[in-house]
Design a protein around this motif. Structure first.
Motif, PDB file in Angstrom:
ATOM      1  N   LYS A  43     -44.086  25.799  12.471  1.00 17.57           N
ATOM      2  CA  LYS A  43     -43.092  26.522  13.271  1.00 17.57           C
ATOM      3  C   LYS A  43     -43.740  27.690  14.001  1.00 17.57           C
ATOM      4  O   LYS A  43     -43.408  27.995  15.159  1.00 17.57           O
ATOM      5  CB  LYS A  43     -41.961  27.014  12.372  1.00 17.57           C
ATOM      6  CG  LYS A  43     -41.052  25.909  11.858  1.00 17.57           C
ATOM      7  CD  LYS A  43     -39.958  26.474  10.969  1.00 17.57           C
ATOM      8  CE  LYS A  43     -39.036  25.364  10.471  1.00 17.57           C
ATOM      9  NZ  LYS A  43     -37.966  25.881   9.570  1.00 17.57           N
ATOM     10  N   PHE A  70     -47.117  18.246  18.654  1.00 22.66           N
ATOM     11  CA  PHE A  70     -45.926  19.082  18.522  1.00 22.66           C
ATOM     12  C   PHE A  70     -44.959  18.561  19.584  1.00 22.66           C
ATOM     13  O   PHE A  70     -45.083  18.910  20.762  1.00 22.66           O
ATOM     14  CB  PHE A  70     -46.254  20.555  18.782  1.00 22.66           C
ATOM     15  CG  PHE A  70     -47.092  21.195  17.713  1.00 22.66           C
ATOM     16  CD1 PHE A  70     -46.543  22.133  16.856  1.00 22.66           C
ATOM     17  CD2 PHE A  70     -48.432  20.876  17.571  1.00 22.66           C
ATOM     18  CE1 PHE A  70     -47.320  22.731  15.863  1.00 22.66           C
ATOM     19  CE2 PHE A  70     -49.214  21.461  16.594  1.00 22.66           C
ATOM     20  CZ  PHE A  70     -48.656  22.394  15.727  1.00 22.66           C
ATOM     21  N   CYS A  71     -44.029  17.711  19.195  1.00 24.20           N
ATOM     22  CA  CYS A  71     -43.253  17.016  20.221  1.00 24.20           C
ATOM     23  C   CYS A  71     -41.757  17.098  20.072  1.00 24.20           C
ATOM     24  O   CYS A  71     -41.025  16.797  21.022  1.00 24.20           O
ATOM     25  CB  CYS A  71     -43.678  15.547  20.297  1.00 24.20           C
ATOM     26  SG  CYS A  71     -43.597  14.668  18.740  1.00 24.20           S
ATOM     27  N   GLY A  72     -41.218  17.457  18.951  1.00 24.82           N
ATOM     28  CA  GLY A  72     -39.776  17.524  18.788  1.00 24.82           C
ATOM     29  C   GLY A  72     -39.180  16.165  18.470  1.00 24.82           C
ATOM     30  O   GLY A  72     -39.760  15.116  18.773  1.00 24.82           O
ATOM     31  N   PHE A  74     -44.332  17.519  25.498  1.00 22.90           N
ATOM     32  CA  PHE A  74     -44.847  17.724  24.148  1.00 22.90           C
ATOM     33  C   PHE A  74     -46.274  18.224  24.231  1.00 22.90           C
ATOM     34  O   PHE A  74     -46.923  18.142  25.281  1.00 22.90           O
ATOM     35  CB  PHE A  74     -44.722  16.449  23.304  1.00 22.90           C
ATOM     36  CG  PHE A  74     -45.750  15.382  23.568  1.00 22.90           C
ATOM     37  CD1 PHE A  74     -46.955  15.349  22.873  1.00 22.90           C
ATOM     38  CD2 PHE A  74     -45.509  14.391  24.509  1.00 22.90           C
ATOM     39  CE1 PHE A  74     -47.895  14.360  23.104  1.00 22.90           C
ATOM     40  CE2 PHE A  74     -46.434  13.389  24.741  1.00 22.90           C
ATOM     41  CZ  PHE A  74     -47.635  13.376  24.044  1.00 22.90           C
ATOM     42  N   TYR A  75     -46.750  18.762  23.147  1.00 22.14           N
ATOM     43  CA  TYR A  75     -48.083  19.351  23.070  1.00 22.14           C
ATOM     44  C   TYR A  75     -48.893  18.604  22.015  1.00 22.14           C
ATOM     45  O   TYR A  75     -48.339  18.010  21.084  1.00 22.14           O
ATOM     46  CB  TYR A  75     -48.006  20.826  22.673  1.00 22.14           C
ATOM     47  CG  TYR A  75     -47.061  21.661  23.511  1.00 22.14           C
ATOM     48  CD1 TYR A  75     -47.537  22.409  24.580  1.00 22.14           C
ATOM     49  CD2 TYR A  75     -45.697  21.695  23.221  1.00 22.14           C
ATOM     50  CE1 TYR A  75     -46.672  23.189  25.346  1.00 22.14           C
ATOM     51  CE2 TYR A  75     -44.827  22.461  23.983  1.00 22.14           C
ATOM     52  CZ  TYR A  75     -45.314  23.206  25.051  1.00 22.14           C
ATOM     53  OH  TYR A  75     -44.462  23.960  25.808  1.00 22.14           O
ATOM     54  N   ASP A  97     -44.079  14.666  15.442  1.00 21.12           N
ATOM     55  CA  ASP A  97     -44.195  16.058  15.008  1.00 21.12           C
ATOM     56  C   ASP A  97     -44.971  16.206  13.705  1.00 21.12           C
ATOM     57  O   ASP A  97     -44.686  15.517  12.717  1.00 21.12           O
ATOM     58  CB  ASP A  97     -42.795  16.647  14.798  1.00 21.12           C
ATOM     59  CG  ASP A  97     -42.451  17.700  15.849  1.00 21.12           C
ATOM     60  OD1 ASP A  97     -43.315  17.990  16.694  1.00 21.12           O
ATOM     61  OD2 ASP A  97     -41.322  18.213  15.823  1.00 21.12           O
ATOM     62  N   ASN A  98     -45.980  17.100  13.738  1.00 15.74           N
ATOM     63  CA  ASN A  98     -46.709  17.492  12.531  1.00 15.74           C
ATOM     64  C   ASN A  98     -47.273  16.297  11.775  1.00 15.74           C
ATOM     65  O   ASN A  98     -47.306  16.277  10.555  1.00 15.74           O
ATOM     66  CB  ASN A  98     -45.806  18.319  11.601  1.00 15.74           C
ATOM     67  CG  ASN A  98     -46.610  19.138  10.598  1.00 15.74           C
ATOM     68  OD1 ASN A  98     -47.827  19.284  10.722  1.00 15.74           O
ATOM     69  ND2 ASN A  98     -45.924  19.657   9.587  1.00 15.74           N
ATOM     70  N   LYS A 111     -45.569  26.289  16.968  1.00 13.79           N
ATOM     71  CA  LYS A 111     -44.613  25.767  17.948  1.00 13.79           C
ATOM     72  C   LYS A 111     -44.031  26.899  18.788  1.00 13.79           C
ATOM     73  O   LYS A 111     -43.869  26.767  20.008  1.00 13.79           O
ATOM     74  CB  LYS A 111     -43.506  25.006  17.221  1.00 13.79           C
ATOM     75  CG  LYS A 111     -42.871  23.900  18.035  1.00 13.79           C
ATOM     76  CD  LYS A 111     -42.088  22.962  17.148  1.00 13.79           C
ATOM     77  CE  LYS A 111     -41.668  21.724  17.929  1.00 13.79           C
ATOM     78  NZ  LYS A 111     -40.995  20.724  17.066  1.00 13.79           N
ATOM     79  N   GLU A 112     -43.717  28.007  18.166  1.00  8.90           N
ATOM     80  CA  GLU A 112     -43.186  29.155  18.891  1.00  8.90           C
ATOM     81  C   GLU A 112     -44.251  29.789  19.784  1.00  8.90           C
ATOM     82  O   GLU A 112     -43.958  30.259  20.891  1.00  8.90           O
ATOM     83  CB  GLU A 112     -42.645  30.189  17.896  1.00  8.90           C
ATOM     84  CG  GLU A 112     -41.397  29.717  17.152  1.00  8.90           C
ATOM     85  CD  GLU A 112     -41.003  30.645  16.020  1.00  8.90           C
ATOM     86  OE1 GLU A 112     -41.717  31.667  15.829  1.00  8.90           O
ATOM     87  OE2 GLU A 112     -40.006  30.355  15.323  1.00  8.90           O
TER      88      GLU A 112
END
Length: 460
Positions: free
Chosen positions: A310, A384-386, A451-452, A415-416, A313-314
């Motif tokens: 988290k 990190f894509c949601g 996404f990252y 994600d993760n 991600k922020e």
């Protein structure tokens, strides 16, 4: 299995039907009057040789960013065009999808006997080939190289130059319904730099019914078919190449190798701070190692501690991004190193690494690879894509055998979930084009999902 002989009358009847079915008459394809005009031919020949623009009626020659010719109302009969469309739509089409493109294509049309297809083929590679050869002042071969393509929603053909031994002139004949630039599917033309690498799109040609576009295949003829954005229309076209002596090409440009850093031992307390404790358990590590040795790939879900995931991600929202090209190799955004927050700063122990952002239009192609520069390599990707990122958007990584179409492995962003893939230099990879489906409709306006990922390649 038992079989029965048919009555003689039945056999004769079938033969007659078969003979009738295979007997076809070729419809003559009348070309626009400009093609038969000697004065027009001389004017176009002079303009092409001097690399100057020229317009005459429905014919336009433009030499920026590279010489290309547009002939509207190419076929003289609307009825012929309508019947040609009908015959083409009845063909069998095959799904074509790899790093460079996604669309449907017919088989080669050189042996098709439908009257309007064969009539157009005869006109293109007969009268029109002679006209084109005189315009270019080059001997074009009587080689039939033509197929039909259907581009539908999210289909695309990415940046390339059409280079292949013997190809001299590329052509596209559009057979589309009324089409606007907002429908996508434009033919985009690129400028090139001093190393003959594509830079940016400076001209986009919107498909138009019964319009022929042609250009010489050259070191600077970089173009693409932009993604089709309409759900309701089919971008139908006939395309191929006239063959002849290839234009001289400079040595293929090869960019500088990506810098690699020597391994610097790090304090293992960093792992305790960041990594999910389950992956630090020795017995679980042994299990992972066995699975990885068996398949050469693995995904470690929930790899980072939830609070660290988290935090990163922020922090991603604070980063500045730089677009990476050239477009004949890649298109995505990489993090600007001096804007990285402390929690995402990259180190590169015996590897190359980037923090990347992927959104609509992003991709890499097969020849954007460092694989040939190392016997073996280990790919590491942490996305990190949601939860709303779907596989149909693209952005997944495909591994294929060199010079083969066979797909060996597909890794989807999750994600993760840390993905590890061990490969040799004969295994290449690409990131599939992120298509228009990745855009979300929010209060009648499109917003861009992205996404990252942290991407590293470790070399032996």
């Amino acid at each position: 299995m038992a079989s029965r002989r048919r009555p003689a009358d039945s056999v004769k009847t079938d033969k007659k039907k078969k003979k009738k079915k295979t007997t076809t008459s070729e419809e003559t394809a009348e070309l626009c009057s400009l093609v038969g005009d000697e004065q027009v031919k001389k004017s176009v020949q002079e303009a092409w040789s001097q690399r100057t623009a020229h317009t005459q009626g429905d014919l336009e020659l433009d030499c920026q960013p590279f010489p290309h010719c547009i002939i509207k109302n190419f076929l003289g009969s609307e009825t012929f065009v309508e019947n040609l469309q009908r015959e083409l739509m009845e063909l069998n089409f095959h799904e074509k999808s790899n790093d460079l493109y996604k669309f449907k294509q017919s088989d080669d049309l050189k042996k098709r006997t439908e009257p309007h297809i064969s009539g157009l083929r005869a006109a293109l590679f007969g009268r029109f080939r002679s006209w084109l050869g005189e315009v270019l002042q080059v001997e074009l071969e009587p080689v039939v190289d033509i197929s039909c393509a259907k581009y539908e929603y999210t289909d695309v053909l990415l940046c390339h130059d059409d280079e292949l031994e013997g190809r001299r002139v590329a052509f596209i004949l559009y057979l589309v319904p009324p089409w606007q630039s907002s429908d996508g599917g434009t033919l985009d033309l690129y400028t090139t730099d001093s190393s003959f690498q594509p830079q940016s799109i400076v001209k986009s040609l919107v498909p138009s019914l019964n319009t022929l576009v042609l250009f010489e295949v050259s070191p600077v003829s970089f173009h693409q078919v932009s993604e089709v954005l309409t759900r309701d229309k089919c971008r139908l076209s006939l395309s191929g190449w006239f063959h002849g002596p290839s234009l001289e090409r400079p040595p293929r440009h090869r960019g500088p190798p990506i810098p690699r850093s020597p391994h610097l031992p790090r304090d293992e307390t960093l792992l305790l701070e960041w990594v999910n404790p389950v992956y630090l358990d020795i017995s679980y590590q042994e299990q992972i190692q066995e699975e990885f040795e068996d398949s050469s790939e693995i995904q470690l879900k929930g790899f980072l501690k939830e609070e660290k995931f988290k935090e990163v991600k922020e922090a991603l929202a604070q980063i500045q991004w730089t677009k990476r090209g050239p477009p004949n190799k890649r298109c995505y955004e990489a993090a600007t190193m001096n804007t990285l927050p402390q929690c995402v700063k990259l180190s590169t122990p015996m590897c190359c690494g980037e923090l990347r952002r992927w959104s609509n239009g992003g991709y890499t192609l097969l020849h954007d690879t460092e694989a040939s520069r190392a016997e073996y390599a280990l790919d590491l990707v942490l996305p990190f894509c949601g939860a709303d990122w779907q596989s149909e958007f693209g952005g997944f990584t495909c591994y294929v055998a060199n010079e083969e179409d066979e797909e060996l492995l597909t890794v989807y962003p999750e994600d993760n979930s840390l993905a590890l893939v061990y490969r040799d230099k004969e295994t290449l990879k690409f990131v599939k084009h992120v298509n228009h489906k990745s855009l979300s409709d929010s209060e009648n306006s499109l917003t861009c999902r992205s996404f990252y990922d942290f991407s590293f390649v470790y070399y032996e």
